[in-house]
Design a protein around this motif. Structure first.
Motif, short mmCIF file in Angstrom:
data_model
loop_
_atom_site.label_atom_id
_atom_site.label_comp_id
_atom_site.label_asym_id
_atom_site.label_seq_id
_atom_site.Cartn_x
_atom_site.Cartn_y
_atom_site.Cartn_z
N LEU A 256 7.74 -2.23 2.66
CA LEU A 256 7.42 -0.71 2.47
C LEU A 256 8.82 0.07 1.91
O LEU A 256 8.30 0.93 0.95
N PHE A 257 9.69 -0.35 2.09
CA PHE A 257 10.99 0.50 1.86
C PHE A 257 11.08 0.07 0.37
O PHE A 257 11.71 1.19 -0.46
N GLU A 258 11.02 -0.96 -0.13
CA GLU A 258 11.10 -1.57 -1.46
C GLU A 258 10.13 -0.64 -2.19
O GLU A 258 10.30 -0.22 -3.54
N GLN A 259 8.82 -0.37 -1.78
CA GLN A 259 7.66 0.27 -2.41
C GLN A 259 8.23 1.92 -2.71
O GLN A 259 8.24 2.46 -3.88
N LEU A 260 8.96 2.26 -1.66
CA LEU A 260 9.28 3.71 -1.67
C LEU A 260 10.60 3.99 -2.74
O LEU A 260 10.69 4.98 -3.38
N VAL A 261 11.53 2.75 -2.77
CA VAL A 261 12.49 2.83 -3.72
C VAL A 261 11.86 2.83 -5.05
O VAL A 261 12.33 3.54 -5.95
N PHE A 262 11.00 2.01 -5.18
CA PHE A 262 10.38 1.94 -6.68
C PHE A 262 9.67 3.09 -7.12
O PHE A 262 9.88 3.74 -8.25
N MET A 263 8.86 3.66 -6.12
CA MET A 263 8.32 5.01 -6.38
C MET A 263 9.34 6.22 -6.72
O MET A 263 9.06 7.04 -7.55
N GLU B 126 9.05 -8.42 7.49
CA GLU B 126 8.93 -8.46 5.98
C GLU B 126 8.07 -7.04 5.55
O GLU B 126 8.02 -6.51 4.36
N GLN B 127 7.26 -6.57 6.43
CA GLN B 127 6.48 -5.39 6.34
C GLN B 127 7.32 -4.24 5.97
O GLN B 127 7.02 -3.56 5.14
N ASP B 128 8.22 -4.00 6.73
CA ASP B 128 9.05 -2.85 6.66
C ASP B 128 10.11 -2.94 5.35
O ASP B 128 10.29 -2.09 4.63
N VAL B 129 10.50 -4.32 5.04
CA VAL B 129 11.46 -4.28 3.78
C VAL B 129 10.39 -4.14 2.69
O VAL B 129 10.97 -3.36 1.68
#
Length: 285
Positions: free
Chosen positions: A271-278, A266-269
């Motif tokens: 993290l990736f969602e945060q990068l996509v949002f940014m 879940e940490q990697d998911v």
């Protein structure tokens, strides 16, 4: 006709460096220690070497509780005690209670075998040193039966490690070492072609673009491996996902479809969602 040189197989793409390493270890009669990221085909390598050279294969998969002695043999005293209480005649021959380990089995092979010692770093730190003498001399003594077991043929020994812990220097000195680098795109295309012959170029191109971009995300706890890429492609084909859904401009808007085959915590998911949002927010400003 039995082959003496490993040149890869139809189902396993081996680099020139890897083939040279295997053949060098065979020539030197030393174990080959294979390291690399999980999922880069270390365990499968031993299976393919045995297949390519037409040799019997003995697999010893190591756990955290595995002891070096188990690779040689174990004496089942509990079974002997139970049989003695039942009046079984087997108790008079102690050899009935000697359980042969994978090293013993490989030593008795009629033909030079391949012996896989898989994930040696999972065991206790002293585990590799406890096998030094036996793997050097190709013999060991069974005290219960007073037998000296000698190898008929020196096995081709493939030892794998995921680098969970450092291995002792004395053990490393006796090995030929090879690190399997993570495949580049060209090599990965060959690997995918072996598993999915005739895969459409457009889908392969977009899948590899998404896969390597995902691996490059800084801070990932577990980068997706080759085996996970193959699982992902299998799902893309099963769900008939079009190449357009994987294109880079789309991947910036959301995590890849069927990402559960690639991201395993879940940490990697998150993290990736945060990068996509940014990324999305920076493009709208």
């Amino acid at each position: 006709m039995t082959k003496t040189k490993f040149t890869g197989t139809d189902s396993y793409i081996a680099t020139e460096d890897l083939m040279m390493a295997i053949n060098a270890a065979v020539t030197l009669q030393r174990p080959i220690l294979i390291k690399g990221e999980p999922g880069t085909g270390k365990t499968q390598l031993a299976i393919e070497v045995a297949s390519a050279l037409q040799r019997p294969l003995f697999e010893w998969h190591i756990k955290s509780t595995t002891k070096a002695q188990q690779g040689l043999y174990e004496y089942d005293a509990v079974a002997r005690l139970r049989d003695s209480q039942l009046g079984d005649d087997r108790v008079h021959d102690i050899s009935n209670y000697i359980l042969r380990g994978k090293i013993w089995e490989s030593f008795e092979s009629e033909q030079q075998p391949v012996l896989l010692i898989d994930e040696i770093d999972k065991a206790d730190i002293e585990f590799p040193n406890d096998l030094l003498q036996e793997l050097d001399r190709m013999e060991f003594y069974v005290y219960e039966t007073q037998q000296l077991i000698k190898a008929r043929h020196r096995p081709i020994i493939v030892i794998t490690s995921n680098n969970e812990k450092e291995l002792p220097d004395a053990f490393l000195r006796r090995c030929f070492f090879h690190y399997i680098k993570f495949p580049d795109k060209a090599t990965m295309e060959q690997i995918v072609e072996v598993h999915y012959p005739g895969l459409k170029k457009a889908l392969l191109k977009e899948a590899l673009e998404s896969f390597y971009k995902l691996r490059d995300v800084p801070g990932l706890k577990k980068k997706p491996s080759t085996s996970e890429l193959l699982d992902w492609i299998k799902l893309l084909l099963a769900e008939d996902i079009p190449p357009e859904a994987l294109r880079s401009e789309n991947s910036r808007k959301a995590i890849p479809p069927l990402y559960g085959a690639l991201l395993k915590n879940e940490q990697d998911v998150h993290l990736f969602e945060q990068l996509v949002f940014m990324d999305r927010r920076s493009r709208t400003q």
